[in-house]
Design a protein around this motif. Structure first.
Motif, PDB file in Angstrom:
ATOM      1  N   ARG A  66     -32.780  13.920  12.432  1.00 41.99           N
ATOM      2  CA  ARG A  66     -33.126  12.484  12.311  1.00 41.99           C
ATOM      3  C   ARG A  66     -31.848  11.661  12.138  1.00 41.99           C
ATOM      4  O   ARG A  66     -31.656  10.639  12.785  1.00 41.99           O
ATOM      5  N   TYR A  67     -30.953  12.176  11.276  1.00 37.37           N
ATOM      6  CA  TYR A  67     -29.686  11.480  11.017  1.00 37.37           C
ATOM      7  C   TYR A  67     -28.867  11.374  12.312  1.00 37.37           C
ATOM      8  O   TYR A  67     -28.394  10.304  12.683  1.00 37.37           O
ATOM      9  N   ASP A 105     -36.485  17.403  23.254  1.00 34.68           N
ATOM     10  CA  ASP A 105     -35.771  18.678  23.374  1.00 34.68           C
ATOM     11  C   ASP A 105     -36.037  19.547  22.134  1.00 34.68           C
ATOM     12  O   ASP A 105     -36.097  20.774  22.224  1.00 34.68           O
ATOM     13  N   LEU A 106     -36.194  18.894  20.996  1.00 38.29           N
ATOM     14  CA  LEU A 106     -36.516  19.646  19.770  1.00 38.29           C
ATOM     15  C   LEU A 106     -37.881  20.330  19.933  1.00 38.29           C
ATOM     16  O   LEU A 106     -38.078  21.474  19.524  1.00 38.29           O
ATOM     17  N   ILE A 107     -38.807  19.603  20.548  1.00 35.24           N
ATOM     18  CA  ILE A 107     -40.158  20.154  20.724  1.00 35.24           C
ATOM     19  C   ILE A 107     -40.136  21.319  21.713  1.00 35.24           C
ATOM     20  O   ILE A 107     -40.819  22.325  21.516  1.00 35.24           O
ATOM     21  N   VAL A 108     -39.320  21.164  22.758  1.00 36.76           N
ATOM     22  CA  VAL A 108     -39.212  22.274  23.721  1.00 36.76           C
ATOM     23  C   VAL A 108     -38.738  23.527  22.991  1.00 36.76           C
ATOM     24  O   VAL A 108     -39.282  24.619  23.169  1.00 36.76           O
ATOM     25  N   SER A 109     -37.754  23.352  22.110  1.00 38.01           N
ATOM     26  CA  SER A 109     -37.243  24.500  21.358  1.00 38.01           C
ATOM     27  C   SER A 109     -38.300  25.072  20.429  1.00 38.01           C
ATOM     28  O   SER A 109     -38.404  26.283  20.253  1.00 38.01           O
ATOM     29  N   GLY A 164     -36.828  20.701  32.123  1.00 40.46           N
ATOM     30  CA  GLY A 164     -37.172  19.401  32.713  1.00 40.46           C
ATOM     31  C   GLY A 164     -38.042  18.556  31.791  1.00 40.46           C
ATOM     32  O   GLY A 164     -38.258  17.367  32.046  1.00 40.46           O
ATOM     33  N   LEU A 165     -38.541  19.165  30.723  1.00 38.57           N
ATOM     34  CA  LEU A 165     -39.495  18.442  29.872  1.00 38.57           C
ATOM     35  C   LEU A 165     -38.908  17.230  29.142  1.00 38.57           C
ATOM     36  O   LEU A 165     -39.596  16.219  29.004  1.00 38.57           O
TER      37      LEU A 165
END
Ligand SMILES: Cc1ncc(COP(=O)(O)O)c(C=O)c1O
Length: 458
Positions: free
Chosen positions: A27-28, A100-104, A348-349
């Motif tokens: 978040r930071y 990208d965090l969600i993809v991970s 690609g997401l």
């Protein structure tokens, strides 16, 4: 700590705490304003301040995170720093980086439809959208690969496979050497692909404007035996020059060879009204690439590789193995089958999510704003007597010389700004001469900032 071998996979209180710390840091970093440029450290400097972390017992997640935050991250350049105009930078949207965090977090295997159908569906929606914008017919598609280097290689592998098949089917012998053509200003990844494939590159000389035309190829007196492709560039790295795709495509068709466009940086400009016209002829290609991690505001790493006829590319690339039959012996769209790779992240997401979040119009505006800043700073350069444009910018790369400066002077000036954290603005070279180059792909890079850089060169 318990000796349970599954202890790394258990959601215990310690992991929960670490999860919060990680989200806090993300978040930071996502909301840093202003974004610092930061500065690299030497290996010796890092060695001195970094304890060993990869040890039998580890150092614990909180300690590793603190070391990343305090030691490692500040030794990495923030590529999205608005004053970064070197190489081809990138400026991911917040939505893209967040996703990208969600993809991970989602443990998706993006190689096959069976395992990643939902992700592949969304990635394909983006690929189809890009293919449509480029003017390719229905059915065009491909895959997101790691980068432009991988995309160019994968496409050239298909091109040669096609040429081989054609010869084999006609009962003709294969040539002593395979080769493909590109302009002398093509990116280094094209030559790298040739080395990997053990084929020759024929570099076509171009005129002063740097644009490869069909007539340049015809004038080069090419021996076409063994030539399997022509690679045009849709936005050269050094200058943002777009080859004359219409006439180059005509030559490719006249000689019945594959036509590929390397648009890793520049094809994003098809989304901007003022630059779309440079890409007339793109609709005739057999394949093209564009890197969302360059000018489509996506995080590293992603290259959209698009084929006119993906079914053929699939034959060239599909890996066959007994354990994979269940995946490959279907009509479903398996992204692994379209490039030189197998396991893949659904990379690609982030772009899909960002396009869905902000809408395509926001992308057109952002790319157009980069083009506008490039044209405006070019105008300022034209007005000043101590600098001069090397070529008029076509897209968002502006190349100029500071009259009278040696290579050392350019580097002294650039290093000073880099050390102060003001700018990352390194010189390039053209035909042996040092030149200055602004690559503008960040909507937060302002004209005022670039004018200040020019002022500091006076
Ligand atoms: C025109 C062009 N092609 C290919 C590449 C290679 O792309 P990547 O770095 O994603 O492998 C680049 C990189 O700058 C480029 O500008």
């Amino acid at each position: 700590m318990s000796n349970n071998p599954a202890r790394m996979h258990i959601h215990d209180a310690q992991t929960a705490e670490l999860r919060e710390s990680i989200f806090d840091y993300a978040r930071y970093r996502l909301t840093l304003d202003p974004i610092p440029l930061d500065y690299p450290k030497s290996y010796v400097e890092l060695r001195e301040i970094m304890p060993d972390t990869v040890t039998e017992s580890g150092v614990g997640g909180q300690q590793a995170l603190a070391l990343f935050r305090d030691v490692l991250a500040p030794a990495c350049i923030s590529i999205d720093f608005p004053g970064n105009v070197s190489f081809i930078p990138t400026a991911p949207t917040e939505a893209a980086s967040m996703f990208d965090l969600i993809v991970s977090a989602s443990s998706i295997f993006g190689g096959s439809w069976m395992e990643g159908a939902g992700a592949v569906y969304a990635e394909n929606e983006v690929l189809t959208f890009i293919a449509n914008e480029a003017g390719l017919p229905e059915g065009a598609g491909g895959v997101f690969v790691q980068g432009g280097t991988a995309g160019n290689l994968s496409s050239l592998v298909v091109a040669r496979y096609k040429a081989m098949k054609k010869r084999d089917e006609a009962g003709l012998p294969r040539p002593a050497r395979w080769s493909f053509l590109c302009s002398e200003e093509a990116h280094s990844s094209i030559a790298a692909a040739a080395r990997v494939m053990d084929v020759d590159v024929i570099k076509v000389p171009v005129g002063d404007d740097g644009i490869m035309h069909g007539s340049d190829i015809e004038a080069a007196g090419i021996d076409w035996d063994g030539v399997f492709a022509i690679v045009a560039t849709g936005g050269t790295t050094n200058f943002g020059i777009v080859d004359h795709l219409e006439s180059v495509g005509e030559v490719a068709r006249a000689h019945d060879v594959w036509f590929h466009v390397d648009g890793a940086y520049g094809i994003a400009a098809i989304f901007a009204p003022s630059t779309k016209h440079h890409f007339a002829g793109l609709e005739t290609v057999d394949s093209f690439i564009v890197d969302p991690h360059k000018w489509l505001y996506a995080p590293f790493d992603a290259c959209a590789l698009v084929y006119r006829d993906p079914a053929f590319a699939r034959i060239a690339h599909t890996q066959h193995a007994a354990y994979l039959d269940v995946l490959t012996n279907t009509d479903e769209w398996n992204p692994s089958d379209f490039a030189y790779h197998l396991s893949r992240r659904a990379r690609g997401l982030p772009l899909w999510f960002s396009l869905a979040t902000y809408g395509v119009a926001a992308y057109r505006d952002a790319i157009e704003s980069n083009n506008r800043v490039a044209q405006q700073i070019a105008d300022v350069i034209r007005e000043r007597d101590y600098v001069e444009l090397v070529r008029d910018p076509m897209l968002s790369v502006v190349v100029f010389r500071r009259k009278g400066w040696t290579s050392e002077q350019y580097h002294e000036w650039a290093n000073d700004l880099f050390e102060k954290g003001t700018a990352m603005s390194f010189p390039s070279a053209f035909r042996g001469e040092p030149v200055m180059r602004f690559a503008i792909v960040n909507p937060l890079t302002t004209l005022e900032f670039l004018v200040e850089l020019l002022d500091s060169m006076a």
